[in-house]
Every structure is written in C-alpha cells, then in structure tokens.
Design an enzyme around this catalytic site. Structure first.
Site, PDB file in Angstrom:
ATOM      1  N   GLY A 192      -4.137  10.086   4.276  1.00 32.09           N
ATOM      2  CA  GLY A 192      -5.403   9.606   4.825  1.00 32.09           C
ATOM      3  C   GLY A 192      -5.997  10.506   5.895  1.00 32.09           C
ATOM      4  N   HIS A 243       6.757   3.009   0.999  1.00 32.02           N
ATOM      5  CA  HIS A 243       5.597   3.775   1.497  1.00 32.02           C
ATOM      6  C   HIS A 243       5.752   3.934   3.007  1.00 32.02           C
ATOM      7  CE1 HIS A 243       1.506   4.870   2.529  1.00 32.02           C
ATOM      8  NE2 HIS A 243       1.287   5.125   1.248  1.00 32.02           N
ATOM      9  N   GLU A 252       3.754   3.618   5.303  1.00 34.17           N
ATOM     10  CA  GLU A 252       3.107   2.544   6.082  1.00 34.17           C
ATOM     11  C   GLU A 252       4.002   1.309   6.140  1.00 34.17           C
ATOM     12  OE1 GLU A 252      -0.573   2.635   3.909  1.00 34.17           O
ATOM     13  OE2 GLU A 252      -1.010   4.607   4.762  1.00 34.17           O
ATOM     14  N   TRP A 266      -4.261   1.095  -3.696  1.00 33.41           N
ATOM     15  CA  TRP A 266      -5.447   0.569  -2.994  1.00 33.41           C
ATOM     16  C   TRP A 266      -5.113   0.088  -1.590  1.00 33.41           C
ATOM     17  CZ3 TRP A 266      -9.145  -2.721  -6.610  1.00 33.41           C
ATOM     18  CH2 TRP A 266      -9.805  -1.834  -7.483  1.00 33.41           C
ATOM     19  N   LYS A 267      -3.823  -0.013  -1.268  1.00 29.20           N
ATOM     20  CA  LYS A 267      -3.407  -0.516   0.060  1.00 29.20           C
ATOM     21  C   LYS A 267      -4.082  -1.877   0.325  1.00 29.20           C
ATOM     22  CE  LYS A 267      -3.052   4.233   1.540  1.00 29.20           C
ATOM     23  NZ  LYS A 267      -2.804   5.127   2.638  1.00 29.20           N
ATOM     24  N   GLY A 287      -4.276   7.528  -2.567  1.00 33.47           N
ATOM     25  CA  GLY A 287      -4.750   6.389  -1.792  1.00 33.47           C
ATOM     26  C   GLY A 287      -6.266   6.293  -1.844  1.00 33.47           C
ATOM     27  N   GLY A 288      -6.921   6.834  -0.826  1.00 29.10           N
ATOM     28  CA  GLY A 288      -8.373   6.683  -0.667  1.00 29.10           C
ATOM     29  C   GLY A 288      -9.174   7.038  -1.907  1.00 29.10           C
TER      30      GLY A 288
HETATM   31  C1  PEP Z   1      -1.119   6.944  -0.049  1.00 22.48           C
HETATM   32  O1  PEP Z   1      -1.461   5.965   0.581  1.00 22.48           O
HETATM   33  O2  PEP Z   1      -0.099   6.873  -0.754  1.00 22.48           O
HETATM   34  C2  PEP Z   1      -1.928   8.144   0.024  1.00 22.48           C
HETATM   35  C3  PEP Z   1      -1.462   9.236  -0.481  1.00 22.48           C
HETATM   36  O3  PEP Z   1      -3.155   8.016   0.659  1.00 22.48           O
HETATM   37  P1  PEP Z   1      -4.346   9.124   0.669  1.00 22.48           P
HETATM   38  O4  PEP Z   1      -4.484   9.638  -0.745  1.00 22.48           O
HETATM   39  O5  PEP Z   1      -5.535   8.360   1.125  1.00 22.48           O
HETATM   40  O6  PEP Z   1      -3.918  10.201   1.601  1.00 22.48           O
END
Ligand code: PEP
Length: 248
Positions: free
Chosen positions: A167, A91, A93, A10-11, A228-229
C-alpha cells in the site's frame, strides 16, 4: 508446470454494490488461462461465490478451531460452506493488528486444509529488517514456522509481501524479489523434496500495479501476484491478470 495465479485482496473494503467489479471480471474471464482468486470481506463471500463464474473466491482469514465461543471469528468450514475455495493467512496486517504468530498461522492453515481450502500464506520483512540485511533470515523463519508439514502444491500458495511495499507504492528491485523467491523455492525443496517444493506457487505482493506487473512477472520463481489496492477496480485488476497471462 505451475499454473499462474492472480489473487486479489479487498481487505476491509467492499459493499454489495462493489460486487459489480466481480461481475465485470467474471464476464471478461469465462475460461481464463491463469487462475484468478478474489478475496472480498467475509460479508460478501457467499454472494460473491454465487456470481463469480470461473473466478475463485477466498476468505482473508479464518480461526484455527472448527466452531465455538470465538465472537467475531469465522472458521474455515464456514468459508467452505459459503462456497470459498481458499483463504489468505498470515497477512502482515493480521500479524500486526492481531498479533498473529507464525505458529497461529500454521494452526489456521491446518484447519483450512482440513476444510478443503487452499491457503495463501503471507511472509514479509519490515523495512528495518531489510535494512539490517535480515530479510532471508526473517522469511526463512516465517516460512518454516507458518507452513504445516502437510503442504502440497494444491493446498498451499506462498505470497512474499515485504511489509514496507504494501500500500505504499514502494516496490523492491526485481533482483530483490528474485532473491527472496529463489530462496523460498530452495527452502521448500529442502523441506518437502523436489516434487512438492517445485509445485507450490509463489506470489509477489506489495504495490503491484498495471504498470509494473509485467516486469515483476518476468522474475524467476514469481508465479503470480497478491494484489491489494489494484484489485478493487476490475479495470486495474484485469490489466494485471492480462500481464500475467502474457507472461505464462
Ligand atoms: C496486500 O494487501 O496484500 C497488498 C499487496 O496490497 P497492495 O497491493 O495495495 O500493496
């Protein structure tokens, strides 16, 4: 046989009301045939654990130390104490925003494993590195430096997440995903032997959505996804979980 794993990240998203999405997942998957892991922000971990049913809850990072003067950080033991079973480490990020090195990630992984948490260690190349044909070199370097010698199929999961796919809606070709996953598998087998090397689960992450999940899950050595999203809404995440279940 490696059990498939659908992991959601969920970040920095999610207030208490958003745990309704977890409630929906927990009632839909009371006895899932694939493993499901959801990693909400740290503020929601304890509450999520109290109502997650068959779904495992994880953190998104931890400190390498057990306790001490590290304002704003949380330890692996704290996540475990809150009820978590896993933690995402390295990650992109975190590697970018907090300048985490692969050596930092390995230290965190050791702390997480010592606390009884499974680590999901993320690896990934930038677009520049891919265009310069350096992908396997980058992934190999991150893999060997980030993963501790104590890795097992139970305490480690690797997520291949090309930075340029996170993302963005961009996804590597299935051949590109397969090439990297086969490479990671070979590297793990060389370092840890066939037993451990073949038991570690490899996730693909980067713009996995309900409409591309089935194709990605058919790729060799893809044992699931880090999402993620599309993990923020139970409907989207369920469609991905169902695609993984159908591929098992
Ligand atoms: C993630 O944050 O690990 C990711 C894969 O994000 P997304 O699915 O939004 O690309």
């Amino acid at each position: 046989m490696r059990r498939k794993l659908a992991a959601g990240n969920w970040k920095m998203n999610g207030l208490r009301a958003d745990l309704a999405e977890l409630d929906a997942l927990a009632s839909r998957y009371e006895a899932p045939e694939v493993d499901i892991l959801l990693c909400p922000p740290a503020t929601l971990v304890a509450e999520a654990c109290a109502r997650s049913g068959a779904i495992s809850i994880g953190g998104q990072d931890c400190h390498s130390g057990q306790s001490g003067a590290h304002t704003g950080d949380i330890s692996a033991m704290m996540l475990k104490d809150a009820g978590a079973g896993a933690v995402i480490l390295g990650h992109s990020e975190r590697r970018e925003d907090h300048e985490e090195s692969s050596e930092d990630v390995r230290a965190k992984a050791l702390a997480a494993n010592a606390a009884g948490l499974m680590c999901v260690i993320c690896l990934g190349e930038s677009l520049e590195q891919r265009e310069a044909a350096n992908t396997l070199e980058i992934i190999g370097g991150q893999l060997s430096a980030s993963v501790p010698d104590t890795a097992t199929g139970e305490n480690l999961v690797i997520a291949y997440e090309p930075i340029w796919a996170i993302g963005t809606g961009l996804v590597p070709s299935l051949d590109q995903i397969g090439e990297v996953h086969d490479f990671i598998r070979t590297q793990l087998e060389r370092r840890f032997g066939a037993g451990v090397g073949r038991s570690v689960r490899l996730l693909y992450g980067g713009s996995v959505k309900p409409d591309n999940a089935a194709d990605i899950f058919a790729v060799s050595n893809v044992d699931g996804a880090l999402v993620g999203g599309a993990s923020l809404k139970s409907g989207d995440f369920s469609a991905i979980i169902d695609a993984l279940n159908d591929s098992a």
